[in-house]
Design an enzyme around this catalytic site. Sequence first.
Site, PDB file in Angstrom:
ATOM      1  N   GLY A 140       0.811  -1.215   0.000  1.00 42.62           N
ATOM      2  CA  GLY A 140       0.000   0.000   0.000  1.00 42.62           C
ATOM      3  C   GLY A 140       0.848   1.270   0.000  1.00 42.62           C
ATOM      4  N   SER A 167      -2.357  -3.159  -4.580  1.00 41.65           N
ATOM      5  CA  SER A 167      -3.029  -3.069  -3.275  1.00 41.65           C
ATOM      6  C   SER A 167      -4.255  -2.166  -3.355  1.00 41.65           C
ATOM      7  CB  SER A 167      -2.048  -2.493  -2.253  1.00 41.65           C
ATOM      8  OG  SER A 167      -2.729  -2.104  -1.087  1.00 41.65           O
ATOM      9  N   ARG A 232      10.075   6.266  13.684  1.00 41.73           N
ATOM     10  CA  ARG A 232       9.235   7.463  13.566  1.00 41.73           C
ATOM     11  C   ARG A 232       9.706   8.563  14.523  1.00 41.73           C
ATOM     12  NH1 ARG A 232       3.030   5.999  13.703  1.00 41.73           N
ATOM     13  NH2 ARG A 232       3.361   6.003  15.941  1.00 41.73           N
ATOM     14  N   HIS A 316       2.387 -11.963   5.257  1.00 41.75           N
ATOM     15  CA  HIS A 316       2.420 -10.513   5.052  1.00 41.75           C
ATOM     16  C   HIS A 316       3.845  -9.977   5.253  1.00 41.75           C
ATOM     17  CE1 HIS A 316      -1.251  -7.910   4.595  1.00 41.75           C
ATOM     18  NE2 HIS A 316      -0.366  -6.941   4.701  1.00 41.75           N
ATOM     19  N   ARG A 319       4.354  -9.264   8.910  1.00 40.65           N
ATOM     20  CA  ARG A 319       3.679  -8.027   9.324  1.00 40.65           C
ATOM     21  C   ARG A 319       2.249  -8.255   9.782  1.00 40.65           C
ATOM     22  NH1 ARG A 319       6.242  -3.594   6.631  1.00 40.65           N
ATOM     23  NH2 ARG A 319       4.334  -2.404   6.331  1.00 40.65           N
ATOM     24  N   SER A 348       6.885 -13.759   1.204  1.00 42.95           N
ATOM     25  CA  SER A 348       7.457 -13.454   2.527  1.00 42.95           C
ATOM     26  C   SER A 348       8.898 -13.931   2.633  1.00 42.95           C
ATOM     27  CB  SER A 348       6.614 -14.022   3.673  1.00 42.95           C
ATOM     28  OG  SER A 348       5.306 -13.455   3.652  1.00 42.95           O
TER      29      SER A 348
HETATM   30  C1  LIG Z   1       5.416  -1.654   3.154  1.00 42.83           C
HETATM   31  C2  LIG Z   1       4.511  -2.834   2.911  1.00 42.83           C
HETATM   32  C3  LIG Z   1       3.182  -2.610   2.623  1.00 42.83           C
HETATM   33  C4  LIG Z   1       2.334  -3.706   2.385  1.00 42.83           C
HETATM   34  N1  LIG Z   1       1.034  -3.461   2.038  1.00 42.83           N
HETATM   35  C5  LIG Z   1       0.234  -4.508   1.743  1.00 42.83           C
HETATM   36  C6  LIG Z   1      -1.084  -4.277   1.276  1.00 42.83           C
HETATM   37  O1  LIG Z   1      -1.522  -3.154   1.114  1.00 42.83           O
HETATM   38  N2  LIG Z   1      -1.840  -5.371   1.002  1.00 42.83           N
HETATM   39  C7  LIG Z   1      -1.383  -6.659   1.148  1.00 42.83           C
HETATM   40  O2  LIG Z   1      -2.112  -7.616   0.895  1.00 42.83           O
HETATM   41  N3  LIG Z   1      -0.125  -6.891   1.576  1.00 42.83           N
HETATM   42  C8  LIG Z   1       0.694  -5.858   1.858  1.00 42.83           C
HETATM   43  N4  LIG Z   1       1.975  -6.094   2.232  1.00 42.83           N
HETATM   44  C9  LIG Z   1       2.470  -7.475   2.266  1.00 42.83           C
HETATM   45  C10 LIG Z   1       2.989  -7.914   0.882  1.00 42.83           C
HETATM   46  O3  LIG Z   1       1.945  -8.104  -0.025  1.00 42.83           O
HETATM   47  C11 LIG Z   1       3.744  -9.251   0.970  1.00 42.83           C
HETATM   48  O4  LIG Z   1       2.925 -10.202   1.571  1.00 42.83           O
HETATM   49  C12 LIG Z   1       5.053  -9.126   1.735  1.00 42.83           C
HETATM   50  O5  LIG Z   1       5.669  -7.892   1.527  1.00 42.83           O
HETATM   51  C13 LIG Z   1       5.988 -10.241   1.304  1.00 42.83           C
HETATM   52  O6  LIG Z   1       7.119 -10.269   2.109  1.00 42.83           O
HETATM   53  P1  LIG Z   1       8.520  -9.583   1.740  1.00 42.83           P
HETATM   54  O7  LIG Z   1       8.328  -8.104   1.929  1.00 42.83           O
HETATM   55  O8  LIG Z   1       9.439 -10.164   2.745  1.00 42.83           O
HETATM   56  O9  LIG Z   1       8.848  -9.944   0.324  1.00 42.83           O
HETATM   57  C14 LIG Z   1       2.830  -5.037   2.475  1.00 42.83           C
HETATM   58  C15 LIG Z   1       4.190  -5.230   2.752  1.00 42.83           C
HETATM   59  C16 LIG Z   1       5.030  -4.162   2.956  1.00 42.83           C
HETATM   60  C17 LIG Z   1       6.480  -4.420   3.225  1.00 42.83           C
END
Ligand SMILES: Cc1cc2nc3c(=O)[nH]c(=O)nc-3n(C[C@H](O)[C@H](O)[C@H](O)COP(=O)(O)O)c2cc1C
Length: 419
Positions: A140, A167, A232, A316, A319, A348
């Site tokens: 996002g 996203s 932050r 995620h 996350r 991931s």
């Molecule tokens: C900064 C950031 C924003 C993300 N925003 C979304 C999002 O809006 N929707 C979503 O489904 N996953 C989101 N994710 C998760 C990613 O789709 C994905 O699952 C994840 O980044 C994969 O892991 P990696 O960063 O280690 O490659 C986000 C990840 C990050 C790092």
Amino acid sequence: MANRDPSEESRRQFLKFLLASPLFACPGMAALGADGVAPRPRPTDPMIWAPLDPQAPIASPKDAINVFDFEPACRKNTPPAHFGYVATGIDDEVTLRANREDFLKFQLLPRRLRDVSTVDMGVELFGTRFDTPIVIAPTGGNMILHPDGEVAVARGARPGNHLFILSAVSNYSVEDVTAARGAPVWFQLYVSPDWSVGMALAKRAEAAGCPVIVVAVDRVAGRNQETMFRLRREDDRDCGACHSPGIPQRVLRRHNYDGIDMSRLKNWESANLTWDFLKQLRDATRMKIVVKGIVTAEDARLCVDNGMDGLIVSNHGGRSEDNGRSTIDALPEIVAAVGGRIPVQVDSGFRRGTDILKALAIGAQAVCIGRPYLWGLGAFGQDGVERVLELLRTELKTAMQQCGVRTLKDITPELVRRA
Ligand SMILES: Cc1cc2nc3c(=O)[nH]c(=O)nc-3n(C[C@H](O)[C@H](O)[C@H](O)COP(=O)(O)O)c2cc1C
């Protein structure tokens, strides 16, 4: 503990602090030992003799040797809070670390004396061919890293013909990003507690030509993003100028929400999300439905039983919750549970061609990448994204050749084993 050398004790304490710190969660770094004492840290990727120097970021995309080179350059170019948002995991970031470390649990079994002078990495997903199984994961608000945000990412994905999953909470709209990509994108949906908001977004995505909707089901509660919160504090800008409280303010620069009634929303997370929503969505759309955020064989089976068209094994990027398990570790049992009935993708922690090859050999059809392309974006905009993806494609191609496979169909479970 009696008679311990004070300097040795302080060294151990310092190492323990380093290893516990998310900022030092380097690829491959071992977790604390069972006794809570830090083992000596493993070298950062790739070698102890010439480790990546975070204080000397690359000046141009072509200087990059691997995708990790982009992270310090991204950090240099972006405000601490924004960089922190990308870097952060949850709580102790055990899952974030496991996502990298657990690739060590799997080994490739290369075969020799096969003609690999030409390689085809093409993959077909729901009837569309892509030149590579490396997919842009949805992230996002990309404008926090570069003013061109998702448009730059979409352009960066063009040369390699990568699938782009946009996203819902992107800054640029699905229509703008589709135009920049020059082909339909998949749309990732956050449902929100008011399902009518989710349905309205789905309608917009369908009208924009998205063939597939990816429903993220792993964000149902708040989250403790400690690394972001700490970074932050280093940020001396007025964050309130862009981040004022309230749902309407939150979607001001998220143009997919333009015109959607958000008045009934009191909070953001979809705590009330159940299979019922997916059944309603099934009846309401012609788009294929892919469920993102599956981490157990049980839920994978339910995806099949409930008529979903595909799933993405994802935590995620460490996350969602700090569950402690990497996706590469969960992948084999999920692939077995699905039994080839629907395509399985995974994300991931993927940073190397060999990481991707391991997942494909276990049975994933494609692998999504998150942070690496964001580092590229924050460092150099579209050019950075392009180079990150090029590096990953090159590494995957090389890994395939070295393992004796020419096409994705040749990549079978015999190519990998648990260490
Ligand atoms: C900064 C950031 C924003 C993300 N925003 C979304 C999002 O809006 N929707 C979503 O489904 N996953 C989101 N994710 C998760 C990613 O789709 C994905 O699952 C994840 O980044 C994969 O892991 P990696 O960063 O280690 O490659 C986000 C990840 C990050 C790092």
